[in-house]
Enzyme design. Sequence first.
Site, PDB file in Angstrom:
ATOM      1  N   ASP A 208       0.830  -1.198   0.000  1.00 43.20           N
ATOM      2  CA  ASP A 208       0.000   0.000   0.000  1.00 43.20           C
ATOM      3  C   ASP A 208       0.873   1.260   0.000  1.00 43.20           C
ATOM      4  OD1 ASP A 208      -2.791   0.977   0.377  1.00 43.20           O
ATOM      5  OD2 ASP A 208      -1.988   1.806   2.232  1.00 43.20           O
ATOM      6  N   GLU A 272       1.465  -0.543  -4.977  1.00 40.82           N
ATOM      7  CA  GLU A 272       0.503   0.512  -5.276  1.00 40.82           C
ATOM      8  C   GLU A 272       1.337   1.768  -5.528  1.00 40.82           C
ATOM      9  OE1 GLU A 272      -3.291   3.087  -3.683  1.00 40.82           O
ATOM     10  OE2 GLU A 272      -1.623   2.685  -2.373  1.00 40.82           O
TER      11      GLU A 272
HETATM   12  C1  GLC Z   1      -4.366   3.003  -0.453  1.00 44.68           C
HETATM   13  C2  GLC Z   1      -5.506   2.028  -0.389  1.00 44.68           C
HETATM   14  C3  GLC Z   1      -6.737   2.744   0.077  1.00 44.68           C
HETATM   15  C4  GLC Z   1      -6.482   3.301   1.458  1.00 44.68           C
HETATM   16  C5  GLC Z   1      -5.241   4.180   1.457  1.00 44.68           C
HETATM   17  C6  GLC Z   1      -4.778   4.454   2.849  1.00 44.68           C
HETATM   18  O1  GLC Z   1      -4.566   3.980  -1.398  1.00 44.68           O
HETATM   19  O2  GLC Z   1      -5.663   1.406  -1.622  1.00 44.68           O
HETATM   20  O3  GLC Z   1      -7.869   1.919   0.087  1.00 44.68           O
HETATM   21  O4  GLC Z   1      -7.582   4.035   1.896  1.00 44.68           O
HETATM   22  O5  GLC Z   1      -4.155   3.545   0.816  1.00 44.68           O
HETATM   23  O6  GLC Z   1      -4.254   3.284   3.413  1.00 44.68           O
END
Ligand code: GLC
Length: 535
Positions: A208, A272
């Site tokens: 993440d 991500e």
């Molecule tokens: C990322 C996740 C999202 C979350 C954010 C904070 O973007 O995909 O769902 O709210 O991180 O952890």
Amino acid sequence: MGDAAADDVVWWRDGVLYQIYPRSYADTNGDGVGDLRGITSRLDYLQWLGITGIWINPITASPNDDWGYDVSDYCAVHPELGTLDDLDDLVAEARERGISVMLDLVPNHSSDRHAWFVDARHDRASEHRNYYVWADPAPDGGPPNNWVNTFDPGASAWTLDTASGQYYLNQFLPTQPDLNWWDDRVRDEFDRIYRFWYDRGVAGFRIDVCHAVLKDAELRDNPPTGPDDHWYVQMYGQRFVYNTNRPEVHDILRRWRAIADDYDPPRVLLGETYVLDPNAYAAFYGNDDELHLAFNMMLLHAPFDATELRAAVETAEALLPADAWPTWTGGNHDNHRWATRWCNDDPARVRLCMLMLMGLRGTPFLYYGDEIGMPDTPVEGDQILDPVGRMFGPRLGRDNERTPMHWNGAPGAGFTDPGVTPWQPFGAIATHNVADQTGDPASMLTFTRDLIALRRASTALRRGPYATHAASDDTIWVWERGPDVLVALNFGAAPRSIAAVNGTIAICTDRRRDGESIADTLHLGAFEGVVVERR
Ligand code: GLC
Ligand code: CA
């Protein structure tokens, strides 16, 4: 389209991967919330579909302010989702079906209820104080710098802790304090967390916010945006120069890669990488020593438009290092489902986009339900549970894409027991469900499954280089995957023809055309797409 030798097939490069939102996949104990046993109960389906790996959104302990992305214990399973034993079973059962299990790791921030933060905020001299990013107020008493909050561009990324008189950084909710990756002890903690899960047979992690774990050591102000910045960046009024994508983040990625490589088979890192600068994106692959796969948000944020989608793909193709492997997805738990967002739930367009994702060079990622063309589910009022939705309403909120999977059209949708109220509404189970689409040669599910099988059988579709075909223009997008395979997509409502194509249609969005022989001219109807084996 010759077969690859079986031992040449690598699950995360050659296969199709699948994202599961665990609260919404299958509920086995009748509490209306999906669970790990539910996922295990659907592994036969995933194997039948042809999936080689799954990524499950966070399953770790969490007060659920951000539905698992606020972690209170990185090595415990959330009791609503199950137990460590359930996870071990899932991993073992998946392995028997040739499916690898990836989890979601949240290293950028923890929950404010994590023991580290409870200790950190307790006093300035506490052992874990420096695990988080603390700073004194600005001279006027306000936040230490101008960084804005990711969820709320109108708010500061800092929260004042009145007890100690210092601010802590929270790029997301105030209950999600950012960890301080300059502290070696934080790095060591996460090394242990990776190993804890790898030792249980977890195949890798989706990481993440991995572009932003490290912040500028001097906490400098971000510069303002200009007219040329991406619309997404403009929303925040500042360029993410000092709070995101710092050069030193690559040291951390290399450290994580070394741990992953220490295992047999090597574990896989999927990032991500929420950056909209293609050069920054390409850098996350390093020199084959950082991420194995990095999500391409430029494609995800492109509209349903041949030119813009193509530009996203070709920019990445041009910039990625030679040994880097692309990955493509149209959606996830943070964005409206692409069947709705790109395609307005028009079945022809939905098929076209599925063919696009499966026809590109790189690993396609499906978000659960994509395979049946599942649309967004309307979620209103009290049902809005996502913190972003609560702040800004359902359009910006993320509940619509997080609703239960449609297994059948009966009460409970095959997701839970009939009569149980699911944690989120079911939506269009009558029109889009697995049971009705199974075995129907004309269904979206059959189309998806056949596309996955075609990829598996075709070295060209899995490994062939991407090259734009000269027929491409602002409405049709045509590309080659090596000399033998052509993919042609019509993003327009008017029929089109492409000259000098000879071969056989391996698969068409209109299944009646499968097997059709093409002699010199390929006709494409409105929103029609084909894979052609050339002669
Ligand atoms: C990322 C996740 C999202 C979350 C954010 C904070 O973007 O995909 O769902 O709210 O991180 O952890
Ligand atoms: Ca349950």
